[in-house]
Design a protein around this motif. Structure first.
Motif, PDB file in Angstrom:
ATOM      1  N   SER A  25     -33.604  25.031 -19.034  1.00  0.00           N
ATOM      2  CA  SER A  25     -32.572  24.010 -18.815  1.00  0.00           C
ATOM      3  C   SER A  25     -32.932  23.092 -17.665  1.00  0.00           C
ATOM      4  N   GLN A  26     -33.997  23.416 -16.939  1.00  0.00           N
ATOM      5  CA  GLN A  26     -34.475  22.642 -15.799  1.00  0.00           C
ATOM      6  C   GLN A  26     -33.351  22.374 -14.795  1.00  0.00           C
ATOM      7  N   GLY A  27     -32.524  23.404 -14.578  1.00  0.00           N
ATOM      8  CA  GLY A  27     -31.453  23.304 -13.600  1.00  0.00           C
ATOM      9  C   GLY A  27     -30.182  22.628 -14.085  1.00  0.00           C
ATOM     10  N   ASP A  28     -30.163  22.177 -15.331  1.00  0.00           N
ATOM     11  CA  ASP A  28     -28.983  21.520 -15.892  1.00  0.00           C
ATOM     12  C   ASP A  28     -28.019  22.604 -16.400  1.00  0.00           C
ATOM     13  N   MET A  29     -26.899  22.770 -15.701  1.00  0.00           N
ATOM     14  CA  MET A  29     -25.965  23.842 -16.032  1.00  0.00           C
ATOM     15  C   MET A  29     -25.404  23.700 -17.442  1.00  0.00           C
ATOM     16  N   ARG A  30     -25.124  22.480 -17.881  1.00  0.00           N
ATOM     17  CA  ARG A  30     -24.594  22.298 -19.240  1.00  0.00           C
ATOM     18  C   ARG A  30     -25.591  22.765 -20.282  1.00  0.00           C
ATOM     19  N   LYS A  31     -26.869  22.417 -20.085  1.00  0.00           N
ATOM     20  CA  LYS A  31     -27.904  22.870 -21.020  1.00  0.00           C
ATOM     21  C   LYS A  31     -28.005  24.399 -20.998  1.00  0.00           C
ATOM     22  N   ALA A  32     -27.974  24.967 -19.808  1.00  0.00           N
ATOM     23  CA  ALA A  32     -28.086  26.417 -19.679  1.00  0.00           C
ATOM     24  C   ALA A  32     -26.948  27.111 -20.419  1.00  0.00           C
ATOM     25  N   ILE A  33     -25.741  26.592 -20.275  1.00  0.00           N
ATOM     26  CA  ILE A  33     -24.589  27.181 -20.963  1.00  0.00           C
ATOM     27  C   ILE A  33     -24.724  27.023 -22.473  1.00  0.00           C
ATOM     28  N   THR A  34     -25.188  25.865 -22.901  1.00  0.00           N
ATOM     29  CA  THR A  34     -25.379  25.633 -24.335  1.00  0.00           C
ATOM     30  C   THR A  34     -26.412  26.608 -24.907  1.00  0.00           C
ATOM     31  N   TYR A  35     -27.534  26.764 -24.208  1.00  0.00           N
ATOM     32  CA  TYR A  35     -28.559  27.715 -24.654  1.00  0.00           C
ATOM     33  C   TYR A  35     -28.000  29.137 -24.664  1.00  0.00           C
ATOM     34  N   LEU A  36     -27.249  29.479 -23.638  1.00  0.00           N
ATOM     35  CA  LEU A  36     -26.650  30.810 -23.559  1.00  0.00           C
ATOM     36  C   LEU A  36     -25.710  31.054 -24.728  1.00  0.00           C
ATOM     37  N   GLN A  37     -24.839  30.097 -25.004  1.00  0.00           N
ATOM     38  CA  GLN A  37     -23.895  30.237 -26.120  1.00  0.00           C
ATOM     39  C   GLN A  37     -24.632  30.374 -27.452  1.00  0.00           C
ATOM     40  N   SER A  38     -25.644  29.549 -27.645  1.00  0.00           N
ATOM     41  CA  SER A  38     -26.412  29.605 -28.898  1.00  0.00           C
ATOM     42  C   SER A  38     -27.125  30.940 -29.044  1.00  0.00           C
ATOM     43  N   ALA A  39     -27.757  31.380 -27.964  1.00  0.00           N
ATOM     44  CA  ALA A  39     -28.479  32.659 -28.005  1.00  0.00           C
ATOM     45  C   ALA A  39     -27.517  33.818 -28.243  1.00  0.00           C
ATOM     46  N   ALA A  40     -26.358  33.772 -27.592  1.00  0.00           N
ATOM     47  CA  ALA A  40     -25.374  34.854 -27.746  1.00  0.00           C
ATOM     48  C   ALA A  40     -24.848  34.923 -29.174  1.00  0.00           C
ATOM     49  N   SER A  41     -24.590  33.774 -29.779  1.00  0.00           N
ATOM     50  CA  SER A  41     -24.082  33.795 -31.153  1.00  0.00           C
ATOM     51  C   SER A  41     -25.163  34.239 -32.136  1.00  0.00           C
ATOM     52  N   TYR A  42     -26.403  33.924 -31.822  1.00  0.00           N
ATOM     53  CA  TYR A  42     -27.526  34.297 -32.671  1.00  0.00           C
ATOM     54  C   TYR A  42     -27.799  35.796 -32.623  1.00  0.00           C
ATOM     55  N   THR A  43     -27.542  36.421 -31.453  1.00  0.00           N
ATOM     56  CA  THR A  43     -27.888  37.832 -31.256  1.00  0.00           C
ATOM     57  C   THR A  43     -26.676  38.742 -31.124  1.00  0.00           C
ATOM     58  N   GLN A  44     -25.522  38.262 -31.508  1.00  0.00           N
ATOM     59  CA  GLN A  44     -24.284  39.038 -31.393  1.00  0.00           C
ATOM     60  C   GLN A  44     -24.037  39.511 -29.953  1.00  0.00           C
ATOM     61  N   GLY A  45     -24.343  38.626 -28.987  1.00  0.00           N
ATOM     62  CA  GLY A  45     -23.987  38.895 -27.595  1.00  0.00           C
ATOM     63  C   GLY A  45     -25.009  39.634 -26.762  1.00  0.00           C
ATOM     64  N   LYS A  46     -26.235  39.846 -27.279  1.00  0.00           N
ATOM     65  CA  LYS A  46     -27.284  40.517 -26.502  1.00  0.00           C
ATOM     66  C   LYS A  46     -28.454  39.551 -26.321  1.00  0.00           C
ATOM     67  N   VAL A  47     -28.463  38.858 -25.195  1.00  0.00           N
ATOM     68  CA  VAL A  47     -29.414  37.774 -24.961  1.00  0.00           C
ATOM     69  C   VAL A  47     -30.613  38.274 -24.162  1.00  0.00           C
ATOM     70  N   ASP A  48     -31.820  37.928 -24.644  1.00  0.00           N
ATOM     71  CA  ASP A  48     -33.038  38.214 -23.890  1.00  0.00           C
ATOM     72  C   ASP A  48     -33.859  36.929 -23.781  1.00  0.00           C
ATOM     73  N   SER A  49     -34.919  36.968 -23.004  1.00  0.00           N
ATOM     74  CA  SER A  49     -35.696  35.752 -22.747  1.00  0.00           C
ATOM     75  C   SER A  49     -36.387  35.220 -24.003  1.00  0.00           C
ATOM     76  N   VAL A  50     -36.806  36.095 -24.894  1.00  0.00           N
ATOM     77  CA  VAL A  50     -37.460  35.653 -26.131  1.00  0.00           C
ATOM     78  C   VAL A  50     -36.494  34.809 -26.968  1.00  0.00           C
ATOM     79  N   THR A  51     -35.258  35.270 -27.066  1.00  0.00           N
ATOM     80  CA  THR A  51     -34.251  34.532 -27.827  1.00  0.00           C
ATOM     81  C   THR A  51     -33.972  33.183 -27.185  1.00  0.00           C
TER      82      THR A  51
END
Length: 153
Positions: A25-51
């Motif tokens: 996210s290069q320090g952009d909190m909105r991007k980080a949250i978006t990536y987090l939300q996407s990763a969480a929905s993709y993995t049913q709430g278990k996020v790792d760096s690969v995802t």
């Protein structure tokens, strides 16, 4: 802040995933949250760096390390195989080139003149891509330029 979000949303996220989120996210909190939300929905709430890397479209550190190995091998066939792998896996050319450019700028084994030449080639490639050029052709061309510069060291 990301840890608070994970706690409130019942998302399991390890330390490596947090670091990767900050990196992509290069320090952009909105991007980080978006990536987090996407990763969480993709993995049913278990996020790792690969995802996180998969979601962001960024290339893994191991693939960037392989770039360095290929450049130093002086074997063109290795470059072809590496490029074929990038194309086959469907990595975003823009994102990949940004990452490789960062790597080249930080590479102390290249002198300033070599970095300047590659910077011009990257700018030309970026312009060609903006104008609608074929991504695979541009990827192969810029990696070939990189290969030649590394080979001439």
């Amino acid at each position: 802040r990301l840890e608070e979000i994970c706690e409130k949303e019942s998302i399991e996220c390890d330390e490596a995933a947090y670091r990767t989120l900050l990196q992509v996210s290069q320090g952009d909190m909105r991007k980080a949250i978006t990536y987090l939300q996407s990763a969480a929905s993709y993995t049913q709430g278990k996020v790792d760096s690969v995802t996180v890397l998969d979601i962001s479209g960024r290339v893994s550190d191991s693939l960037l390390d392989r770039f360095q190995e290929v450049m130093k091998s002086n074997i063109y066939k290795d470059l072809e195989k590496y490029t074929d792998h990038l194309v086959y896996e469907g990595y975003g050319v823009d994102t990949f080139l940004d990452q490789i450019y960062e790597y080249i700028v930080d590479d102390e084994s290249l002198n300033d003149a070599q970095k300047a030449i590659l910077s011009m080639k990257f700018a030309q490639t970026d312009k060609a891509l903006e104008d609608g050029s074929n991504e695979e052709i541009q990827l192969r061309a810029i990696l070939s330029h990189c290969f030649q510069i590394y080979k001439s060291k």
